[in-house]
Design a protein around this motif. Sequence first.
Motif, PDB file in Angstrom:
ATOM      1  N   ASP A   2       0.848  -1.186   0.000  1.00 29.15           N
ATOM      2  CA  ASP A   2       0.000   0.000   0.000  1.00 29.15           C
ATOM      3  C   ASP A   2       0.889   1.244   0.000  1.00 29.15           C
ATOM      4  OD1 ASP A   2      -0.845  -0.468   3.508  1.00 29.15           O
ATOM      5  OD2 ASP A   2       0.861   0.567   2.621  1.00 29.15           O
ATOM      6  N   ILE A   3       0.266   2.403  -0.033  1.00 29.87           N
ATOM      7  CA  ILE A   3       1.021   3.657  -0.178  1.00 29.87           C
ATOM      8  C   ILE A   3       1.969   3.874   0.987  1.00 29.87           C
ATOM      9  CG2 ILE A   3      -0.749   5.080   0.929  1.00 29.87           C
ATOM     10  CD1 ILE A   3       1.421   6.045  -2.134  1.00 29.87           C
ATOM     11  N   LYS A   4       1.621   3.375   2.180  1.00 35.25           N
ATOM     12  CA  LYS A   4       2.491   3.544   3.353  1.00 35.25           C
ATOM     13  C   LYS A   4       3.834   2.860   3.150  1.00 35.25           C
ATOM     14  CE  LYS A   4       0.133   6.010   6.315  1.00 35.25           C
ATOM     15  NZ  LYS A   4       0.622   7.353   6.685  1.00 35.25           N
ATOM     16  N   HIS A   5       3.823   1.685   2.539  1.00 32.90           N
ATOM     17  CA  HIS A   5       5.084   0.989   2.267  1.00 32.90           C
ATOM     18  C   HIS A   5       6.017   1.892   1.448  1.00 32.90           C
ATOM     19  CE1 HIS A   5       2.707  -2.647   3.276  1.00 32.90           C
ATOM     20  NE2 HIS A   5       3.879  -3.192   3.579  1.00 32.90           N
ATOM     21  N   LEU A   6       5.466   2.496   0.414  1.00 30.42           N
ATOM     22  CA  LEU A   6       6.285   3.329  -0.469  1.00 30.42           C
ATOM     23  C   LEU A   6       6.724   4.615   0.234  1.00 30.42           C
ATOM     24  CD1 LEU A   6       4.329   2.938  -3.834  1.00 30.42           C
ATOM     25  CD2 LEU A   6       6.396   1.739  -3.108  1.00 30.42           C
ATOM     26  N   GLN A   7       5.828   5.204   1.018  1.00 28.93           N
ATOM     27  CA  GLN A   7       6.187   6.434   1.731  1.00 28.93           C
ATOM     28  C   GLN A   7       7.272   6.174   2.779  1.00 28.93           C
ATOM     29  OE1 GLN A   7       2.233   7.549   3.024  1.00 28.93           O
ATOM     30  NE2 GLN A   7       1.942   8.950   1.294  1.00 28.93           N
ATOM     31  N   TYR A   8       7.185   5.040   3.451  1.00 25.73           N
ATOM     32  CA  TYR A   8       8.228   4.700   4.428  1.00 25.73           C
ATOM     33  C   TYR A   8       9.555   4.431   3.712  1.00 25.73           C
ATOM     34  CZ  TYR A   8       4.767   4.195   8.179  1.00 25.73           C
ATOM     35  OH  TYR A   8       3.801   4.426   9.122  1.00 25.73           O
ATOM     36  N   PHE A   9       9.490   3.765   2.572  1.00 23.37           N
ATOM     37  CA  PHE A   9      10.694   3.511   1.786  1.00 23.37           C
ATOM     38  C   PHE A   9      11.346   4.830   1.356  1.00 23.37           C
ATOM     39  CE2 PHE A   9      12.136   2.792  -2.763  1.00 23.37           C
ATOM     40  CZ  PHE A   9      13.420   2.379  -2.411  1.00 23.37           C
ATOM     41  N   ILE A  10      10.545   5.797   0.915  1.00 22.48           N
ATOM     42  CA  ILE A  10      11.074   7.112   0.512  1.00 22.48           C
ATOM     43  C   ILE A  10      11.760   7.793   1.692  1.00 22.48           C
ATOM     44  CG2 ILE A  10      10.412   9.436  -0.236  1.00 22.48           C
ATOM     45  CD1 ILE A  10       8.165   8.073  -1.883  1.00 22.48           C
ATOM     46  N   GLU A  11      11.145   7.719   2.861  1.00 23.80           N
ATOM     47  CA  GLU A  11      11.733   8.373   4.042  1.00 23.80           C
ATOM     48  C   GLU A  11      13.064   7.739   4.431  1.00 23.80           C
ATOM     49  OE1 GLU A  11      10.773  11.135   5.805  1.00 23.80           O
ATOM     50  OE2 GLU A  11       9.447  11.378   4.099  1.00 23.80           O
ATOM     51  N   VAL A  12      13.129   6.414   4.401  1.00 24.12           N
ATOM     52  CA  VAL A  12      14.392   5.747   4.753  1.00 24.12           C
ATOM     53  C   VAL A  12      15.480   6.132   3.755  1.00 24.12           C
ATOM     54  CG1 VAL A  12      15.572   3.518   5.008  1.00 24.12           C
ATOM     55  CG2 VAL A  12      13.251   3.811   5.895  1.00 24.12           C
ATOM     56  N   ALA A  68       8.446   5.214  -6.913  1.00 23.57           N
ATOM     57  CA  ALA A  68       7.738   5.442  -5.645  1.00 23.57           C
ATOM     58  C   ALA A  68       7.427   6.923  -5.458  1.00 23.57           C
ATOM     59  CB  ALA A  68       8.576   4.918  -4.482  1.00 23.57           C
ATOM     60  N   LYS A  69       8.363   7.786  -5.848  1.00 21.50           N
ATOM     61  CA  LYS A  69       8.149   9.233  -5.719  1.00 21.50           C
ATOM     62  C   LYS A  69       7.024   9.698  -6.638  1.00 21.50           C
ATOM     63  CE  LYS A  69      12.756  10.605  -4.118  1.00 21.50           C
ATOM     64  NZ  LYS A  69      14.018  11.329  -4.460  1.00 21.50           N
ATOM     65  N   LEU A  70       6.964   9.131  -7.844  1.00 19.47           N
ATOM     66  CA  LEU A  70       5.892   9.493  -8.770  1.00 19.47           C
ATOM     67  C   LEU A  70       4.531   9.059  -8.224  1.00 19.47           C
ATOM     68  CD1 LEU A  70       7.515   8.543 -12.200  1.00 19.47           C
ATOM     69  CD2 LEU A  70       7.158  10.842 -11.282  1.00 19.47           C
ATOM     70  N   ILE A  71       4.501   7.842  -7.664  1.00 18.80           N
ATOM     71  CA  ILE A  71       3.247   7.333  -7.108  1.00 18.80           C
ATOM     72  C   ILE A  71       2.817   8.166  -5.910  1.00 18.80           C
ATOM     73  CG2 ILE A  71       2.180   5.363  -5.924  1.00 18.80           C
ATOM     74  CD1 ILE A  71       4.044   3.573  -7.678  1.00 18.80           C
ATOM     75  N   ASP A  72       3.784   8.530  -5.061  1.00 21.07           N
ATOM     76  CA  ASP A  72       3.485   9.334  -3.873  1.00 21.07           C
ATOM     77  C   ASP A  72       2.954  10.709  -4.269  1.00 21.07           C
ATOM     78  OD1 ASP A  72       5.228  11.136  -1.392  1.00 21.07           O
ATOM     79  OD2 ASP A  72       3.525   9.828  -1.007  1.00 21.07           O
ATOM     80  N   LYS A  73       3.571  11.321  -5.290  1.00 24.55           N
ATOM     81  CA  LYS A  73       3.109  12.625  -5.766  1.00 24.55           C
ATOM     82  C   LYS A  73       1.681  12.529  -6.306  1.00 24.55           C
ATOM     83  CE  LYS A  73       4.294  16.423  -8.874  1.00 24.55           C
ATOM     84  NZ  LYS A  73       5.262  16.931  -9.887  1.00 24.55           N
TER      85      LYS A  73
END
Length: 298
Positions: A2-12, A68-73
């Motif tokens: 889900d989106i949280k997985h990708l957002q956490y990956f971006i933060e790390v 992931a950044k594109l999806i998050d945006k």
Amino acid sequence: MDIKHLQYFIEVSNYNSFSRAANHLFITQPTISKMIKNLETELGVALFDRSRKQLTLTDAGRIILEQAKLIDKAFKNLEMELDNLTGLKKGHIRIGLPPIFDAHHFLKIVGSFHERYPGITFQLVEEGSKKIEENVEKNLLDVGVVVLPTKNELFEHFSFMEENLKLIVHASHPLAEKEEINLAELANESLILFNKDFVLNDRIIFACNSAGFNPHIISESSQRSFIEEMVASKFGVSLLPESICHHLNKHVRSVRVVNPAISWNLGIIWGKNQYFSYAAKEWLQFTKDQLSICYQND
């Protein structure tokens, strides 16, 4: 996934650290480590090289980070669009204002809009027109008040005020008792101008050159009040918009400038090809209507 997985990956990846990313997200390190491990298992690749002293992205991690950044945006844009459907119950508008601008009417309009939509917040940033244009282009500001003309290929705009600049001098200055002066009479004066972030800097220098002289600039500033104080201290003379000259302190006088007069035209700009929130659109229409009323009545 889900989106949280990708957002956490971006933060790390931003912090190169599980612990610092966890602190920033206000979660525990085991939680974020587990989320990243689950993401790696689902994708079938390692995202980080954990064998080194500093956490680094693998080749696969770098590729996935871009996506992931594109999806998050896209997800955040979706959230903004959904917020628009809540009837302007929340929102945030970023506005650039030049310090040289007498913002009395403008701020009353902002206050009236806030009374109508109390959930919408504002960020007001004081900068010169050149910097405001740059930040609107970069989407760091939603709208900005600037000196026109602007870059029509980049910005939409509407004009709301045009006026002339006036000379301001100390009350004891020989020019203080005159009703008007020719611009050429300033050839031997020490000028205090707004700095090069301000379009008026360019416009005043160009007008002086057109009148046959290079201005003697003794100081530049980004603050209107500081320029007025320098004039009040007999440090030099300056040129300011007429509306500002209505509020000068008792030690400073203003004089009309002719041959040539120096005018400025203020307008509000916003990006042509950028996301413009519903809150910003509503504020812009409200402001257009109110500014038209204000400056027609003045």
